[in-house]
Design an enzyme around this catalytic site. Structure first.
Site, PDB file in Angstrom:
ATOM      1  N   GLU A   1      -5.072  -8.743   0.622  1.00 46.43           N
ATOM      2  CA  GLU A   1      -5.761  -8.427   1.891  1.00 46.43           C
ATOM      3  C   GLU A   1      -7.242  -8.228   1.632  1.00 46.43           C
ATOM      4  O   GLU A   1      -7.628  -7.575   0.662  1.00 46.43           O
ATOM      5  CB  GLU A   1      -5.251  -7.117   2.514  1.00 46.43           C
ATOM      6  CG  GLU A   1      -3.949  -7.228   3.240  1.00 46.43           C
ATOM      7  CD  GLU A   1      -3.520  -5.892   3.871  1.00 46.43           C
ATOM      8  OE1 GLU A   1      -4.388  -5.076   4.231  1.00 46.43           O
ATOM      9  OE2 GLU A   1      -2.302  -5.689   3.978  1.00 46.43           O
TER      10      GLU A   1
ATOM     11  N   GLU B   1       0.801  -1.225   0.000  1.00 47.65           N
ATOM     12  CA  GLU B   1       0.000   0.000   0.000  1.00 47.65           C
ATOM     13  C   GLU B   1       0.839   1.282   0.000  1.00 47.65           C
ATOM     14  O   GLU B   1       0.798   2.057   0.956  1.00 47.65           O
ATOM     15  CB  GLU B   1      -0.952   0.002   1.201  1.00 47.65           C
ATOM     16  CG  GLU B   1      -1.836  -1.231   1.234  1.00 47.65           C
ATOM     17  CD  GLU B   1      -2.971  -1.116   2.231  1.00 47.65           C
ATOM     18  OE1 GLU B   1      -3.054  -0.100   2.937  1.00 47.65           O
ATOM     19  OE2 GLU B   1      -3.782  -2.048   2.294  1.00 47.65           O
TER      20      GLU B   1
END
Ligand code: GCO
Length: 500
Positions: free
Chosen positions: A395, A187
């Protein structure tokens, strides 16, 4: 009071399975079911084994930065309870485990030779996984930049790129023989924009121009790391994990549509385009033109490095996002949206786009709307706009208001429903052609949820923080069953089965 860990029998699970076989929704053979964690969120032992200080140590120890002043000092004590956690993974039956390496454990100051004790810990992680038949998926950077590198400017500085490439090569040479799947960054949007834009994450800086520069250097660091990993481990499969989300407009008014487009540019295209097509989105280049240093840090040849071919794209997906133009919040409310009463952050105000939420919509404890169909939408879009790259959902998961019942168990039907719905969404996207090859639940266990400290629980395993006792939740048993069956079972029966 110590909690009792309930064990369950897979003979019973097997019996339930055969009874439900006819209604099971199968996954393709070899689908990579896994679970994920990250170093700072679970390890603790921050001053053990020669580990240096990271920006998250500094940030969490700064008053007012995290809920309750929580820090990762002890976290889940995973560093000291590694064997117990590896056994939990084996019991869960996952085929893969995604974990991250703490940079300051390997290079305490962010440069120089590797700290043998740090490497030794991750060797034990990898060997322990392989001994249990679990595939290690290693993330090199899940936000714990060594503090000395931040003291020299951090990600807005180009030198951090070379430091990261050196670190990536060090880890790849040490673990390459036993780790086949590598994720460079987790991220980068969060590292750049929450770290240097809104300041909600470490190092807590609020400066749009620095956030843009950090974005570029993180992406360049990714590209350099791809090269470093490939030269140490020629057979490695390498990817990056991006947090992506479909962005909707509160109404069809052109100003809201434009606000959604800008937000999509910042949240999604600013990362997808350079990595997968080798260019920055023109509207973003224009939008951030006035923010120094911003894109002025880009040099000739950088985009070729950033767009080095990948073996897979990792996606972290949780929720969709709707925005309204900042001048149209009243109309958004009329259209059925809640508008935040708190001050909007620097990222949104710079984009002139206010995040809004549907009234009375199902949300997790993070306040995030639950909409599995948005995941299908996202995967369809990736398939259309960025084809040819296999996808791993690295995720997906939910924070729920879990508690330990009087019988010592943790019932979390909301999480089971969330995971079930999103796995169905993955299958739907696959039917439409999306090449999704794996799915990792966030998270194996409750852990340090960054600025939210320990107040949000995402785990399949409950952590009793005072004692660090582990209690597998109902969702743990549900996921174990799903993985073993390689199929989704009808939700209601699947949920009820665990209480028999
Ligand atoms: C992130 C990280 C995880 C989080 C999870 C829940 O997305 O923020 O990758 O570390 O804990 O996503 O917020």
């Amino acid at each position: 009071m110590p909690f009792r860990i309930r064990r369950h029998s897979y003979a019973e699970v097997g019996a339930t399975l055969s009874a439900l076989d006819s209604n099971a929704v199968p996954f393709p053979k070899g689908f990579l079911f896994g679970a994920a964690t990250a170093a700072y969120q679970v390890e603790g032992s921050v001053d053990v084994g020669g580990r240096g200080v990271s920006i998250w140590d500094t940030f969490s120890h700064t008053s007012g930065k995290t809920v309750n002043g929580d820090t990762g000092d002890i976290a889940c004590d995973h560093f000291l309870r590694l064997e117990e956690d590896l056994d939990l993974l084996a019991e869960l039956g996952v085929r893969a485990y995604r974990f991250s390496v703490s940079w300051p454990r390997i290079q305490p100051t962010g440069k120089g030779p590797a700290n043998p004790e740090g490497l030794d810990f991750y060797r034990r992680v990898v060997d322990g996984l392989r001994a249990r038949g679990i595939v290690p998926v290693l993330t090199l950077y899940h936000w714990d930049l060594p503090q000395p590198l931040q003291d020299e400017g951090g990600w807005p500085q180009r030198d951090t790129v070379s430091r990261f490439a050196e670190y990536a090569g060090t880890v790849a040479r040490a673990l390459g023989g036993t780790v086949g799947r590598w994720i460079t960054l987790n991220e980068p949007w969060c590292s750049a924009w929450l770290g240097y834009g809104s300041g909600h994450h470490a190092p807590g800086i609020r400066d749009i121009g620095k956030a843009v520069a950090a974005t570029h250097h993180l992406l360049l660091a990714h590209g350099e790391a791809v090269q470093a990993i490939r030269s140490a481990v020629p057979a490695a499969e390498v990817g990056i994990s991006l947090n992506l989300t479909p962005i909707r407009h509160a109404t069809d008014h052109e100003d809201d549509v434009a606000a959604a487009r800008r937000t999509d540019g910042n949240a999604n295209r600013l990362f997808l385009d350079p990595v997968l097509t080798g260019s920055y989105p023109p509207d973003m280049l224009e939008h951030y033109q006035g923010s120094a240093p911003g894109f002025a840090v880009v040099r000739d040849g950088d985009l070729e490095v950033i767009s080095r071919p990948l073996d897979f794209l990792g996606i972290n997906y949780y929720t969709p996002q709707t925005v309204a133009d900042e001048a149209r919040t009243a109309q958004a409310m009329v259209a059925g949206y809640c508008v935040p009463t708190a001050e909007i952050d620097l990222i949104s105000s710079d984009l002139h786009a206010v995040p809004v939420q549907r009234q009375a919509f199902r949300r997790t404890e993070m306040g995030w709307e639950v909409e599995p169909a948005a995941l299908t939408e996202l995967l369809d879009r990736l398939h259309q706009e960025y084809p040819h790259v296999p996808i791993l959902l690295t995720e997906n998961g939910a924070a729920c208001a879990d508690y330990v019942g009087q019988d010592g168990s943790v019932q979390d039907p909301e999480r089971i429903r969330y995971l079930d719905g999103h796995l169905r969404a993955v299958l739907q996207a696959r039917e439409a052609g999306s090449d999704v090859r794996g799915y990792f639940v966030w998270s194996l266990m409750d852990n340090f949820e960054w600025a939210y400290g320990y107040s949000k629980r995402f785990g399949l395993v409950w952590i009793d923080y005072p004692t660090r006792t582990r209690i597998p939740k109902d969702s743990f048993r549900w996921y174990a069953q799903t993985v073993r069956a390689n199929a989704l079972l009808p939700t209601v029966e699947a949920t009820a089965g665990f209480r028999a």
